[in-house]
Design a protein around this motif. Sequence first.
Motif, PDB file in Angstrom:
ATOM      1  N   GLU A  95       0.836  -1.201   0.000  1.00  0.00           N
ATOM      2  CA  GLU A  95       0.000   0.000   0.000  1.00  0.00           C
ATOM      3  C   GLU A  95       0.865   1.243   0.000  1.00  0.00           C
ATOM      4  O   GLU A  95       0.623   2.208  -0.736  1.00  0.00           O
ATOM      5  CB  GLU A  95      -0.891   0.033   1.247  1.00  0.00           C
ATOM      6  N   PHE A  96       1.904   1.181   0.848  1.00  0.00           N
ATOM      7  CA  PHE A  96       2.795   2.328   0.990  1.00  0.00           C
ATOM      8  C   PHE A  96       3.466   2.658  -0.336  1.00  0.00           C
ATOM      9  O   PHE A  96       3.469   3.811  -0.777  1.00  0.00           O
ATOM     10  CB  PHE A  96       3.837   2.030   2.071  1.00  0.00           C
ATOM     11  N   TYR A  97       4.021   1.638  -1.008  1.00  0.00           N
ATOM     12  CA  TYR A  97       4.726   1.887  -2.269  1.00  0.00           C
ATOM     13  C   TYR A  97       3.801   2.542  -3.285  1.00  0.00           C
ATOM     14  O   TYR A  97       4.162   3.504  -3.958  1.00  0.00           O
ATOM     15  CB  TYR A  97       5.295   0.587  -2.848  1.00  0.00           C
ATOM     16  N   GLN A  98       2.594   2.004  -3.390  1.00  0.00           N
ATOM     17  CA  GLN A  98       1.663   2.525  -4.387  1.00  0.00           C
ATOM     18  C   GLN A  98       1.341   3.990  -4.140  1.00  0.00           C
ATOM     19  O   GLN A  98       1.420   4.828  -5.038  1.00  0.00           O
ATOM     20  CB  GLN A  98       0.378   1.705  -4.370  1.00  0.00           C
ATOM     21  N   LYS A  99       1.023   4.290  -2.881  1.00  0.00           N
ATOM     22  CA  LYS A  99       0.603   5.652  -2.561  1.00  0.00           C
ATOM     23  C   LYS A  99       1.788   6.619  -2.659  1.00  0.00           C
ATOM     24  O   LYS A  99       1.675   7.711  -3.216  1.00  0.00           O
ATOM     25  CB  LYS A  99       0.006   5.670  -1.155  1.00  0.00           C
ATOM     26  N   MET A 100       2.953   6.174  -2.118  1.00  0.00           N
ATOM     27  CA  MET A 100       4.106   7.059  -2.076  1.00  0.00           C
ATOM     28  C   MET A 100       4.617   7.389  -3.472  1.00  0.00           C
ATOM     29  O   MET A 100       5.044   8.502  -3.750  1.00  0.00           O
ATOM     30  CB  MET A 100       5.207   6.413  -1.227  1.00  0.00           C
ATOM     31  N   ARG A 101       4.564   6.410  -4.360  1.00  0.00           N
ATOM     32  CA  ARG A 101       5.041   6.604  -5.720  1.00  0.00           C
ATOM     33  C   ARG A 101       4.326   7.791  -6.391  1.00  0.00           C
ATOM     34  O   ARG A 101       4.941   8.651  -7.004  1.00  0.00           O
ATOM     35  CB  ARG A 101       4.783   5.324  -6.515  1.00  0.00           C
ATOM     36  N   VAL A 102       3.007   7.825  -6.221  1.00  0.00           N
ATOM     37  CA  VAL A 102       2.217   8.907  -6.816  1.00  0.00           C
ATOM     38  C   VAL A 102       2.620  10.253  -6.218  1.00  0.00           C
ATOM     39  O   VAL A 102       2.812  11.241  -6.945  1.00  0.00           O
ATOM     40  CB  VAL A 102       0.713   8.642  -6.577  1.00  0.00           C
ATOM     41  N   ILE A 103       2.771  10.271  -4.896  1.00  0.00           N
ATOM     42  CA  ILE A 103       3.120  11.529  -4.231  1.00  0.00           C
ATOM     43  C   ILE A 103       4.485  12.029  -4.698  1.00  0.00           C
ATOM     44  O   ILE A 103       4.672  13.211  -4.992  1.00  0.00           O
ATOM     45  CB  ILE A 103       3.114  11.335  -2.699  1.00  0.00           C
ATOM     46  N   LEU A 104       5.441  11.097  -4.776  1.00  0.00           N
ATOM     47  CA  LEU A 104       6.792  11.482  -5.194  1.00  0.00           C
ATOM     48  C   LEU A 104       6.769  12.092  -6.595  1.00  0.00           C
ATOM     49  O   LEU A 104       7.446  13.089  -6.857  1.00  0.00           O
ATOM     50  CB  LEU A 104       7.726  10.278  -5.156  1.00  0.00           C
ATOM     51  N   LEU A 134       5.793  15.578  -6.621  1.00  0.00           N
ATOM     52  CA  LEU A 134       6.837  16.476  -6.116  1.00  0.00           C
ATOM     53  C   LEU A 134       8.076  16.463  -7.005  1.00  0.00           C
ATOM     54  O   LEU A 134       9.145  16.872  -6.586  1.00  0.00           O
ATOM     55  CB  LEU A 134       7.217  16.073  -4.691  1.00  0.00           C
ATOM     56  N   ASP A 135       7.936  15.944  -8.220  1.00  0.00           N
ATOM     57  CA  ASP A 135       9.056  15.890  -9.160  1.00  0.00           C
ATOM     58  C   ASP A 135      10.206  15.027  -8.678  1.00  0.00           C
ATOM     59  O   ASP A 135      11.377  15.318  -8.937  1.00  0.00           O
ATOM     60  CB  ASP A 135       9.593  17.296  -9.468  1.00  0.00           C
ATOM     61  N   LEU A 136       9.884  14.003  -7.899  1.00  0.00           N
ATOM     62  CA  LEU A 136      10.936  13.090  -7.451  1.00  0.00           C
ATOM     63  C   LEU A 136      10.744  11.773  -8.184  1.00  0.00           C
ATOM     64  O   LEU A 136       9.623  11.278  -8.282  1.00  0.00           O
ATOM     65  CB  LEU A 136      10.859  12.853  -5.945  1.00  0.00           C
ATOM     66  N   THR A 137      11.830  11.213  -8.700  1.00  0.00           N
ATOM     67  CA  THR A 137      11.681   9.958  -9.429  1.00  0.00           C
ATOM     68  C   THR A 137      11.630   8.786  -8.459  1.00  0.00           C
ATOM     69  O   THR A 137      12.043   8.886  -7.305  1.00  0.00           O
ATOM     70  CB  THR A 137      12.849   9.747 -10.406  1.00  0.00           C
ATOM     71  N   ASP A 138      11.114   7.694  -8.971  1.00  0.00           N
ATOM     72  CA  ASP A 138      10.937   6.475  -8.198  1.00  0.00           C
ATOM     73  C   ASP A 138      12.211   5.970  -7.531  1.00  0.00           C
ATOM     74  O   ASP A 138      12.186   5.427  -6.440  1.00  0.00           O
ATOM     75  CB  ASP A 138      10.463   5.377  -9.162  1.00  0.00           C
ATOM     76  N   ASP A 139      13.332   6.158  -8.253  1.00  0.00           N
ATOM     77  CA  ASP A 139      14.554   5.483  -7.791  1.00  0.00           C
ATOM     78  C   ASP A 139      15.130   6.072  -6.509  1.00  0.00           C
ATOM     79  O   ASP A 139      16.048   5.498  -5.926  1.00  0.00           O
ATOM     80  CB  ASP A 139      15.617   5.480  -8.898  1.00  0.00           C
ATOM     81  N   ILE A 140      14.592   7.202  -6.035  1.00  0.00           N
ATOM     82  CA  ILE A 140      15.112   7.703  -4.757  1.00  0.00           C
ATOM     83  C   ILE A 140      14.796   6.730  -3.624  1.00  0.00           C
ATOM     84  O   ILE A 140      15.452   6.715  -2.602  1.00  0.00           O
ATOM     85  CB  ILE A 140      14.553   9.099  -4.390  1.00  0.00           C
ATOM     86  N   LEU A 186       8.344  16.510   2.798  1.00  0.00           N
ATOM     87  CA  LEU A 186       7.040  17.013   2.434  1.00  0.00           C
ATOM     88  C   LEU A 186       6.161  15.873   1.906  1.00  0.00           C
ATOM     89  O   LEU A 186       4.947  15.832   2.150  1.00  0.00           O
ATOM     90  CB  LEU A 186       7.201  18.096   1.357  1.00  0.00           C
ATOM     91  N   ALA A 187       6.792  14.950   1.195  1.00  0.00           N
ATOM     92  CA  ALA A 187       6.062  13.785   0.690  1.00  0.00           C
ATOM     93  C   ALA A 187       5.426  13.021   1.843  1.00  0.00           C
ATOM     94  O   ALA A 187       4.285  12.554   1.755  1.00  0.00           O
ATOM     95  CB  ALA A 187       7.002  12.879  -0.096  1.00  0.00           C
TER      96      ALA A 187
END
Lengths: 323, 249, 270
Positions: free
Chosen positions: B119-128, B131-137, B155-156
Amino acid sequence: MIAKWIGKRVIMGTIVLIVVSFLSFFILHAAPGDPAAAYYGGNLQTLTTAEKERIAQAFGLDKPVLAQYAIWLREAITGNLGYSAKEGRAVSTILLEKLPNTLQLVGITLMILAIISTWFGLLAGMKEGSLLDRGLSIFSIASSAVPSFWLGILLMMIFSVQLGWFPSSGMSDVRGGGGIADRLHHIFLPVAVLVLSHVGIFARFLQDCVKSESKSYYVQVARANGVAEQEIRKNILRNAFIPYVNYVGVTIPSFFGGSIVVESLFGWSGLGQLLVKSVMVKDFPLLMGGVLIIGVVVVVSLFIIDVLMVVINPKLRRGVLRC
Amino acid sequence: MLSIDGLSVSLNGRQLINNVTFTVPKGRITSIIGESGSGKSMTVSAILGLLPVHAQTSGAISLNDKNLVEMSPKDKVELRKMHFFTVFQDAANSFSPSTKMKHQLFIFTGHKQGHSKMEFYQKMRVILQDLDLTDDIMERYPFELSGGMLQRCMLACALYTEPTLLIADEPTSALDMLIQKDFIDLLKKLNDEKGTTILLITHDLDIAASVAHAVVVMKKGEVVETGQVSDVFDKPQHPYTKLLLENHF
Amino acid sequence: MKSRKMLFFWLIILAIIFVSTAFSSFLAPYEPNSMDMNSIYAAPSGDHLLGTDQLGRDVLSRLLVGGKVTLLIAVVSVVISTIIGFIFGGISGYFGGVLDIVMMRLLEAFLTIPSLVIVLAFQAIMRGSVWNMAVIMGLTGWFVTARIVRSEFMRLKDSEFVHMAVMFRTPMWKILFGHLLRNSFPAIFVVTLFNFAGAIFTEVSLSFLGIGVPPATPSWGTMLYSAQTDLLVGAWWIGLFPGLIIFFTILCLQFIGEALKKQGGERSHA
C-alpha cells in the motif's frame, strides 16, 4: 572502484609485511653466532664444512645484507623459513601446527566478546544515566587496569585449584580423548581471561557510540514526528555499529599480543606460547617465523574487517561496489 | 483549530516564552516570524510536547478543544504520530545516514498508519511524482540526495499522512535560493489544493509575506503583534515590527 | 568541579606510589634481597606487613624496591618514545606532502603489528638488563605519540595565528614548536600517560613470562613471575600485593587521563 579499493589494501598489507619481514630478518641478523647455525639450527653439528659452505652460498651469506634479505625473502615466500634450532624440524611445519590453536583462541574470544559487549553496550547506551550506564563506565576503566595474567592466575586459583571445574593448563586431557568437548573445556579459562580484559572497553565504546547517535538530528526529527521508538532504535543501532566494528578492527593486533601472555599462562600450544619459548631458548629461526606469521594473520584479519566495514557502511559500499 | 493561550515556558529559572497567545485557523497558513532566540522554535517544541523534562509550562495549547499541556506522554506521542507532521530546517541530516530512503519514508508514514509495504509503495510513488521526485530515490541513501530533494521527501511524508497541522520549522533556511522558492511554492500548493493547515516558522520576511495568510511576530519570547499579512506588513503597529520591516525593505 | 576533585584524588594516590618507591631504600623495612630462612612463607603480620616469600624475603620491601625498577623502566621508555614520536610526527606534519604520506603509511604498518610481539622480538636479541628493556620499549612505543603530534602539527599549521605570524616573517618551525608546546600539550600529555600505563603493562607481562627483566632483579613483574609457584602452596600474599599495586597505579593513570581528556574536551567546546 573495487579494483582501486583492493589495490589500496594490497599495498598497505604489503607494506606491513615488508616491515614485519625486515623485523624478522633483523632478529636473525643481529642474533649472536653463526648465521648458518641460525638457519639450520640443531642440524648444524651433522653438517660437514663443505655443506656449511653450500648453505652459506645458497643463502648468500657472503653477500651484502640487503642481498641476503632478498634471498631470505624469496625463500620465505616459497615457504622455506629455515629449521628450528632446537627441534630441527622445518619452521613452517611447526607454525602450521600452532596456527590453528591461536586462531581458535582468538576467534572464539572475538565471537563471545562481540556478543557480550554488544549486549551491554546497547543496553547501557540506551539508558543514559542508569546504574548500568555508570557501572559500565567504571568497570571498563577498572578492567583495563588489571594485568591479564593476574586475572588469569586469579581465575585459575578459583576455578581450577579451588573448585576444580576447569583444567588450569594444556589443550586436552589424556582421558578426554581430544574431542571437541574436551577442547572447549580447556579453552574456557584462556578465553574467559581475554574476554574479561577486553569486554569493558568494547562495551563502553559501543555505549558511547549509541549515546552520541541518540542525540543526533535525525533521531530528534523522527521522534518529533512520532516514528515508532522501536524503529528509531533500529536506526541508532545500525549507525552506532559502524564505528564500533571499525574499533574492533583497530584492536585486533592487540589480541594477538594478548594471546602471547594467555597462551603461556594456560599452556595453550599456540603461536604466542611458541614465541615466548623461542625467545627463552634463543631459537631464532622459529622466532622469526613466528613474528612473520603473526604479521600475516593480522593483515588477513584486518582485511576481513575492512570487507565487513564495506558491508555495513552504505557510504563505503556505494563507493567501492556501486551497489 | 490550534490555539495557544497564555503559554509560558521556563527552564532552569530562565523565562524562555512569556504569555504567548495566538491561533492557527484551519485551512490557512500562519507564519511565526522573528529573529533567532525569539522563542519561535521553543514554541514549536511546546506544541509538539517535546520540551525538556524539567521545563515548567503554564497556559494552554489546544487542538480542537483538547489541551495538549495536560496530556499524558503517551497521548502526546499519539498526537505527533497521527495529527502533526513537522518538517525541520536541516533536511540533509533529517534522515538516518545508513538506511535506504524507502524504509525511512515508510516509518515516517505507512508504518504509523498500519499500512502494508505494498500500500505504501503505491501511494508514495504517486506523491513522489507530484513532487518531481523519481521512483529510484526509494533505493537511495540520504547522502546520495540533495538537500532540496530530501526536504521534498519530508514534504512527501506530510502529503502521505495528511496531518491536521503541518509545522514547518525554518524549512528553507538550509536550502539554496532557487530551491527555496520551489519549496515555498509547494507549501502554497499543498494549502491551496488540499486545504492543509500550515504553521510556518521563519526568520525570512519575504517568505512569510509570499505565502502566509496571517503572521505572528515574536521577540524575546513574547508575541508583539499578530494579524493578517496585509495588515501587519502594510500598517505595522509595534515598534519592533516596524524596525524589522524597515531593515528589510 | 566534581571531576577536578577526582583528578586531585588520583594524583595524590599516584604521587604516594611514586614517592614511596623513589625513596624505597629509606622506607623499606628490610633489605629486599636478604633471605631469612627462619621465616619462609610467613603470612602478613606485624613483623612482615605483607608477609615473606619462598626465600624469606620481605614482600613489602621488595614491592617498594621493585616498584622503582618497574616505574623507572616505564619512565625511561616513555621519555624515549615521546622524543622519537615528536621527531617523527613533527617531520611528517611539518613537511607534509609525499613525505608525510610515506611516513604515515609506515606508521600505520607499525601500528598493525602487535606491540608486545615487537618488544618480544627485540628482547630476544638484546635481553639482559633493565636499561636494555627500557630502551627497547622506548624504541617500539612511539607510534601513537607520533600520530597525535602529527595531527596537532597539521591543525596548528592551518590556524589563523600561524598565518599571521608567517606574515610577520617569523620562521614557521619556531612558531610551530612554540605553539605546539603551549596548545597541544594536553593532548600529547594524555597520550603520554596512556603510554606510561602501557609500558608498565609490557614490563610486568614480559617479566611475568620470564623474558623481561632478569628474574633476580626485583620488579613488580618478576615478583609475579616467582609468585606463580607460591600460589599453589597457598601463599596468596606474594601474588596478591604486586598485582594490587599494579592495578592501582594503572587505575590512577587511567582516571587522570580520562579526567584530563574530559577537561580538554570541555575547553575545546567552549
